[in-house]
Design a protein around this motif. Structure first.
Motif, PDB file in Angstrom:
ATOM      1  N   VAL A 102      -2.976  14.880   2.694  1.00  0.00           N
ATOM      2  CA  VAL A 102      -3.777  14.254   3.749  1.00  0.00           C
ATOM      3  C   VAL A 102      -4.370  12.932   3.259  1.00  0.00           C
ATOM      4  O   VAL A 102      -4.393  11.932   3.989  1.00  0.00           O
ATOM      5  CB  VAL A 102      -4.900  15.212   4.203  1.00  0.00           C
ATOM      6  CG1 VAL A 102      -5.880  14.503   5.124  1.00  0.00           C
ATOM      7  CG2 VAL A 102      -4.314  16.423   4.910  1.00  0.00           C
ATOM      8  N   THR A 103      -4.836  12.927   2.009  1.00  0.00           N
ATOM      9  CA  THR A 103      -5.417  11.714   1.427  1.00  0.00           C
ATOM     10  C   THR A 103      -4.377  10.603   1.334  1.00  0.00           C
ATOM     11  O   THR A 103      -4.647   9.448   1.682  1.00  0.00           O
ATOM     12  CB  THR A 103      -5.993  12.024   0.030  1.00  0.00           C
ATOM     13  OG1 THR A 103      -7.029  12.995   0.157  1.00  0.00           O
ATOM     14  CG2 THR A 103      -6.547  10.768  -0.613  1.00  0.00           C
ATOM     15  N   GLU A 104      -3.190  10.940   0.869  1.00  0.00           N
ATOM     16  CA  GLU A 104      -2.127   9.944   0.757  1.00  0.00           C
ATOM     17  C   GLU A 104      -1.774   9.369   2.121  1.00  0.00           C
ATOM     18  O   GLU A 104      -1.602   8.152   2.273  1.00  0.00           O
ATOM     19  CB  GLU A 104      -0.898  10.579   0.112  1.00  0.00           C
ATOM     20  CG  GLU A 104      -1.104  10.942  -1.356  1.00  0.00           C
ATOM     21  CD  GLU A 104      -0.029  11.864  -1.887  1.00  0.00           C
ATOM     22  OE1 GLU A 104       0.772  12.370  -1.070  1.00  0.00           O
ATOM     23  OE2 GLU A 104       0.012  12.088  -3.108  1.00  0.00           O
TER      24      GLU A 104
ATOM     25  N   LYS B  34      -2.228   5.449   3.367  1.00  0.00           N
ATOM     26  CA  LYS B  34      -1.077   4.684   3.843  1.00  0.00           C
ATOM     27  C   LYS B  34      -1.278   4.211   5.283  1.00  0.00           C
ATOM     28  O   LYS B  34      -0.971   3.074   5.625  1.00  0.00           O
ATOM     29  CB  LYS B  34       0.195   5.543   3.771  1.00  0.00           C
ATOM     30  CG  LYS B  34       0.775   5.694   2.387  1.00  0.00           C
ATOM     31  CD  LYS B  34       2.089   6.467   2.461  1.00  0.00           C
ATOM     32  CE  LYS B  34       2.752   6.591   1.104  1.00  0.00           C
ATOM     33  NZ  LYS B  34       4.045   7.307   1.176  1.00  0.00           N
ATOM     34  N   GLY B  35      -1.807   5.110   6.123  1.00  0.00           N
ATOM     35  CA  GLY B  35      -1.891   4.800   7.547  1.00  0.00           C
ATOM     36  C   GLY B  35      -3.104   3.989   7.952  1.00  0.00           C
ATOM     37  O   GLY B  35      -3.023   3.160   8.870  1.00  0.00           O
ATOM     38  N   GLN B  36      -4.255   4.226   7.280  1.00  0.00           N
ATOM     39  CA  GLN B  36      -5.492   3.575   7.700  1.00  0.00           C
ATOM     40  C   GLN B  36      -6.214   2.859   6.557  1.00  0.00           C
ATOM     41  O   GLN B  36      -7.343   2.404   6.723  1.00  0.00           O
ATOM     42  CB  GLN B  36      -6.432   4.605   8.313  1.00  0.00           C
ATOM     43  CG  GLN B  36      -5.821   5.380   9.474  1.00  0.00           C
ATOM     44  CD  GLN B  36      -6.740   6.486   9.975  1.00  0.00           C
ATOM     45  OE1 GLN B  36      -7.956   6.387   9.873  1.00  0.00           O
ATOM     46  NE2 GLN B  36      -6.163   7.534  10.519  1.00  0.00           N
ATOM     47  N   GLY B  37      -5.584   2.784   5.398  1.00  0.00           N
ATOM     48  CA  GLY B  37      -6.253   2.177   4.259  1.00  0.00           C
ATOM     49  C   GLY B  37      -6.385   0.669   4.394  1.00  0.00           C
ATOM     50  O   GLY B  37      -5.508  -0.009   4.930  1.00  0.00           O
TER      51      GLY B  37
ATOM     52  N   GLY C 199     -10.033   4.296   2.622  1.00  0.00           N
ATOM     53  CA  GLY C 199      -9.314   4.971   3.686  1.00  0.00           C
ATOM     54  C   GLY C 199     -10.235   5.823   4.528  1.00  0.00           C
ATOM     55  O   GLY C 199     -11.461   5.808   4.371  1.00  0.00           O
ATOM     56  N   ALA C 200      -9.650   6.589   5.426  1.00  0.00           N
ATOM     57  CA  ALA C 200     -10.422   7.445   6.312  1.00  0.00           C
ATOM     58  C   ALA C 200     -11.044   8.604   5.551  1.00  0.00           C
ATOM     59  O   ALA C 200     -10.565   9.006   4.487  1.00  0.00           O
ATOM     60  CB  ALA C 200      -9.517   7.971   7.427  1.00  0.00           C
TER      61      ALA C 200
ATOM     62  N   LEU D 292       0.825  -1.204   0.000  1.00  0.00           N
ATOM     63  CA  LEU D 292       0.000   0.000   0.000  1.00  0.00           C
ATOM     64  C   LEU D 292       0.861   1.256   0.000  1.00  0.00           C
ATOM     65  O   LEU D 292       0.575   2.226  -0.712  1.00  0.00           O
ATOM     66  CB  LEU D 292      -0.920  -0.007   1.227  1.00  0.00           C
ATOM     67  CG  LEU D 292      -2.018   1.057   1.278  1.00  0.00           C
ATOM     68  CD1 LEU D 292      -2.855   1.040   0.010  1.00  0.00           C
ATOM     69  CD2 LEU D 292      -2.894   0.845   2.503  1.00  0.00           C
ATOM     70  N   SER D 293       1.939   1.245   0.758  1.00  0.00           N
ATOM     71  CA  SER D 293       2.847   2.390   0.790  1.00  0.00           C
ATOM     72  C   SER D 293       3.495   2.609  -0.580  1.00  0.00           C
ATOM     73  O   SER D 293       3.579   3.750  -1.064  1.00  0.00           O
ATOM     74  CB  SER D 293       3.924   2.172   1.847  1.00  0.00           C
ATOM     75  OG  SER D 293       4.832   3.248   1.882  1.00  0.00           O
TER      76      SER D 293
END
Length: 229
Positions: A175-177, A181-184, A197-198, A135-136
């Motif tokens: 913010v979307t990226e 990455k963090g919560q997708g 994602g969020a 994902l990253s």
């Protein structure tokens, strides 16, 4: 009194219709992105397809289109080397929808073209241990293509300070990226990926054939109660 209420209702209905019409018109902005055919359209024809506002870049052509209301901006870039055919294309879009006490701001990225070997290898590796790394890398690839496509309107610090839209679109894109990455959460097969994602952000990948993939990424936010754009 009854007549007054009916008049107010009619005015309210008419106002909502105006808003709905404005939102609908925002989706009707002519965008040359879909008119560019990869692998068959020459660089010269790419320039023609993007229109008179297109500018030549080091690897192809770019055009920056803006609709004043509802505010819609498209940055379209096509990588098409001189003497060759279109290799890949990208559309970075930003949209602001104005309401009475708030505004919504949305960004989206559409990419069509090949994927690097590393990402294809990661796409084939379906092990849970590789999900975060995949994902990253996936989001990072989209971010890199956006940076390759940006014109001075999107990179010049002085220009961005005086631009009430592009700087916020870029901020929302960051913010979307980060959210993806963090919560997708990714669901993937060999030829398709769906990431949620969020805050309504998302990303999809589809295989179009002939080593061409389509990636779409999007995110949004609400500004209010006092509009700032």
């Amino acid at each position: 009194m009854r007549h007054s209420r009916i008049s107010s209702l009619r005015l309210g209905t008419a106002f909502l219709a105006i808003i709905a019409t404005g939102v609908a018109l925002g989706g009707c902005m002519a965008n040359p992105y879909d008119g560019v055919a990869l692998r068959t359209m020459s660089a010269q024809n790419v320039g023609k397809a993007l229109g008179p506002s297109a500018v030549a870049t080091g690897d192809g052509y770019s055009v920056d289109l803006q609709q004043p209301w509802p505010t819609v901006i498209h940055l379209v870039h096509v990588a098409a080397p001189a003497g060759g055919a279109a290799r890949w294309k990208l559309d970075l879009s930003g949209r602001v929808t104005h309401f009475i006490v708030l505004q919504t701001i949305n960004v989206g990225v559409s990419y069509e073209g090949p994927l690097p070997a590393e990402l294809l290898k990661s796409l084939r590796n379906q092990s849970p241990e590789s999900a975060n790394e995949f994902l990253s890398d996936f989001v990072g690839f989209v971010k890199a293509k956006v940076h390759e496509s940006e014109t001075a309107k999107w990179t010049d610090a002085a220009a961005l300070r005086n631009d009430q839209y592009r700087s916020r679109f870029l901020g929302l894109l960051d913010v979307t990226e980060a959210a993806l990455k963090g919560q997708g959460r990714a669901e993937r097969t060999r030829f398709a990926v769906d990431v949620s994602g969020a805050a309504g952000s998302g990303l999809t990948l589809r295989y179009l054939g002939d080593d061409v993939y389509r990636i779409e990424m999007w995110g949004g936010a609400t500004l209010g109660p006092l509009p700032v754009l």
